[in-house]
Motif scaffolding. Structure first.
Motif, PDB file in Angstrom:
ATOM      1  N   LEU A  10       0.727  -1.172   0.152  1.00 25.02           N
ATOM      2  CA  LEU A  10       0.220   0.118  -0.087  1.00 25.02           C
ATOM      3  C   LEU A  10       0.752   1.206   0.107  1.00 25.02           C
ATOM      4  O   LEU A  10       1.713   1.310   0.960  1.00 25.02           O
ATOM      5  CB  LEU A  10      -0.975   0.059   1.325  1.00 25.02           C
ATOM      6  CG  LEU A  10      -1.760   1.135   1.413  1.00 25.02           C
ATOM      7  CD1 LEU A  10      -2.785   1.503   0.277  1.00 25.02           C
ATOM      8  CD2 LEU A  10      -2.538   0.929   2.776  1.00 25.02           C
ATOM      9  N   GLN A  12       0.627   5.771  -0.663  1.00 23.98           N
ATOM     10  CA  GLN A  12      -0.043   6.881  -0.998  1.00 23.98           C
ATOM     11  C   GLN A  12       0.187   7.541  -2.530  1.00 23.98           C
ATOM     12  O   GLN A  12       1.487   6.917  -3.203  1.00 23.98           O
ATOM     13  CB  GLN A  12       0.267   8.209  -0.246  1.00 23.98           C
ATOM     14  CG  GLN A  12      -0.134   7.633   1.255  1.00 23.98           C
ATOM     15  CD  GLN A  12      -0.230   8.882   2.050  1.00 23.98           C
ATOM     16  OE1 GLN A  12       0.644   9.577   1.792  1.00 23.98           O
ATOM     17  NE2 GLN A  12      -0.907   9.190   2.928  1.00 23.98           N
ATOM     18  N   ALA A  13      -0.631   7.994  -3.209  1.00 20.78           N
ATOM     19  CA  ALA A  13      -0.513   8.605  -4.376  1.00 20.78           C
ATOM     20  C   ALA A  13       0.828   9.413  -4.416  1.00 20.78           C
ATOM     21  O   ALA A  13       0.956  10.273  -3.624  1.00 20.78           O
ATOM     22  CB  ALA A  13      -1.782   9.487  -4.976  1.00 20.78           C
ATOM     23  N   LYS A  86      -0.349   6.386  -9.208  1.00 22.96           N
ATOM     24  CA  LYS A  86      -1.649   7.082  -9.051  1.00 22.96           C
ATOM     25  C   LYS A  86      -2.475   6.093  -8.593  1.00 22.96           C
ATOM     26  O   LYS A  86      -2.297   4.564  -8.675  1.00 22.96           O
ATOM     27  CB  LYS A  86      -2.114   7.351 -10.710  1.00 22.96           C
ATOM     28  CG  LYS A  86      -1.005   8.294 -11.130  1.00 22.96           C
ATOM     29  CD  LYS A  86      -1.433   8.557 -12.477  1.00 22.96           C
ATOM     30  CE  LYS A  86      -0.227   9.801 -13.328  1.00 22.96           C
ATOM     31  NZ  LYS A  86      -0.609   9.880 -14.628  1.00 22.96           N
ATOM     32  N   PRO A  87      -3.592   6.368  -8.131  1.00 21.02           N
ATOM     33  CA  PRO A  87      -4.750   5.179  -7.810  1.00 21.02           C
ATOM     34  C   PRO A  87      -5.025   4.141  -8.693  1.00 21.02           C
ATOM     35  O   PRO A  87      -5.212   3.083  -8.665  1.00 21.02           O
ATOM     36  CB  PRO A  87      -6.030   6.106  -7.348  1.00 21.02           C
ATOM     37  CG  PRO A  87      -5.252   7.637  -6.929  1.00 21.02           C
ATOM     38  CD  PRO A  87      -4.384   7.713  -7.709  1.00 21.02           C
ATOM     39  N   GLU A  88      -4.937   4.699  -9.959  1.00 19.49           N
ATOM     40  CA  GLU A  88      -5.276   3.869 -11.210  1.00 19.49           C
ATOM     41  C   GLU A  88      -4.197   2.789 -11.656  1.00 19.49           C
ATOM     42  O   GLU A  88      -4.528   2.030 -12.447  1.00 19.49           O
ATOM     43  CB  GLU A  88      -5.500   4.644 -12.534  1.00 19.49           C
ATOM     44  CG  GLU A  88      -4.788   5.703 -12.845  1.00 19.49           C
ATOM     45  CD  GLU A  88      -4.720   7.135 -12.538  1.00 19.49           C
ATOM     46  OE1 GLU A  88      -5.324   7.126 -11.260  1.00 19.49           O
ATOM     47  OE2 GLU A  88      -4.756   8.178 -13.217  1.00 19.49           O
ATOM     48  N   THR A  90      -3.367   0.777  -9.259  1.00 20.63           N
ATOM     49  CA  THR A  90      -3.712  -0.265  -8.284  1.00 20.63           C
ATOM     50  C   THR A  90      -4.122  -1.310  -9.168  1.00 20.63           C
ATOM     51  O   THR A  90      -4.964  -1.355 -10.064  1.00 20.63           O
ATOM     52  CB  THR A  90      -5.200   0.229  -7.370  1.00 20.63           C
ATOM     53  OG1 THR A  90      -4.732   1.286  -6.628  1.00 20.63           O
ATOM     54  CG2 THR A  90      -5.716  -0.924  -6.651  1.00 20.63           C
ATOM     55  N   THR A 120      -1.539  -1.494  -4.238  1.00 24.33           N
ATOM     56  CA  THR A 120      -2.649  -0.653  -3.798  1.00 24.33           C
ATOM     57  C   THR A 120      -2.217   1.000  -3.693  1.00 24.33           C
ATOM     58  O   THR A 120      -1.389   1.097  -2.915  1.00 24.33           O
ATOM     59  CB  THR A 120      -3.242  -1.016  -2.764  1.00 24.33           C
ATOM     60  OG1 THR A 120      -3.733  -2.402  -2.834  1.00 24.33           O
ATOM     61  CG2 THR A 120      -4.714  -0.109  -2.496  1.00 24.33           C
ATOM     62  N   VAL A 121      -2.681   1.582  -4.602  1.00 22.51           N
ATOM     63  CA  VAL A 121      -2.236   3.166  -4.366  1.00 22.51           C
ATOM     64  C   VAL A 121      -3.307   4.092  -3.931  1.00 22.51           C
ATOM     65  O   VAL A 121      -4.678   3.972  -4.430  1.00 22.51           O
ATOM     66  CB  VAL A 121      -2.015   3.831  -5.648  1.00 22.51           C
ATOM     67  CG1 VAL A 121      -1.401   5.242  -5.558  1.00 22.51           C
ATOM     68  CG2 VAL A 121      -0.761   2.844  -6.419  1.00 22.51           C
ATOM     69  N   SER A 122      -3.427   4.536  -2.637  1.00 23.83           N
ATOM     70  CA  SER A 122      -4.565   5.464  -1.943  1.00 23.83           C
ATOM     71  C   SER A 122      -4.419   6.689  -2.429  1.00 23.83           C
ATOM     72  O   SER A 122      -3.363   7.461  -2.579  1.00 23.83           O
ATOM     73  CB  SER A 122      -4.407   5.185  -0.581  1.00 23.83           C
ATOM     74  OG  SER A 122      -3.174   5.711  -0.112  1.00 23.83           O
ATOM     75  N   SER A 123      -5.424   7.489  -2.765  1.00 26.50           N
ATOM     76  CA  SER A 123      -5.699   8.863  -3.002  1.00 26.50           C
ATOM     77  C   SER A 123      -5.414   9.895  -1.891  1.00 26.50           C
ATOM     78  O   SER A 123      -5.582   9.348  -0.644  1.00 26.50           O
ATOM     79  CB  SER A 123      -6.889   8.994  -3.981  1.00 26.50           C
ATOM     80  OG  SER A 123      -7.910   8.805  -2.962  1.00 26.50           O
TER      81      SER A 123
END
Length: 123
Positions: A10, A12-13, A86-88, A90, A120-123
């Motif tokens: 995990l 962060q963006a 980026k979240p995309e 993920t 997993t990239v969180s926004s």
């Protein structure tokens, strides 16, 4: 060839991750390698590929400039450095081996696959 991915997690963006794929069982340097990914609800897609010598590398157009594929034949390992995530991005990321000198963007051209590692990239 057995392939084992690691390095997912995990983040962060805007952050970075480096994925590794360790190979065993055959002569790693005789295989071109590729990375693919599959996001939830989507088909698996090409990310990057590298020739067995490391001299040729190709990327999905949308990922150029952010992702870098590399390999260390002495360590039987291929890497995927991912920056500015980026979240995309993920997805489950898979490495694959192809018994040819050059890689391919087509899944069906690869002979062996790893089990995947979750990013997993969180926004």
């Amino acid at each position: 060839v057995q392939l084992v991915e690691s390095g997912g997690g995990l983040v962060q963006a805007g952050g970075s991750l480096r994925l590794s794929c360790a190979a065993s069982g055959r002569t790693f340097s005789r295989y071109a390698m590729g990375w693919f990914r599959q996001a939830p609800g989507k088909e698996r897609e090409f990310v990057a590929t590298i020739s067995w010598s490391g001299s040729n590398r190709y990327y999905a157009d949308s990922l150029k400039g952010r992702f870098t594929i590399s390999r260390d034949n002495a360590k039987n390992t291929v890497y995927l450095q991912m920056n500015s995530l980026k979240p995309e991005d993920t997805a489950v990321y898979y490495c694959a081996a192809r018994g040819r000198s050059n890689g391919s963007w087509l899944e069906q051209d690869y002979d062996y696959w790893g089990q995947g590692t979750q990013v997993t990239v969180s926004s």
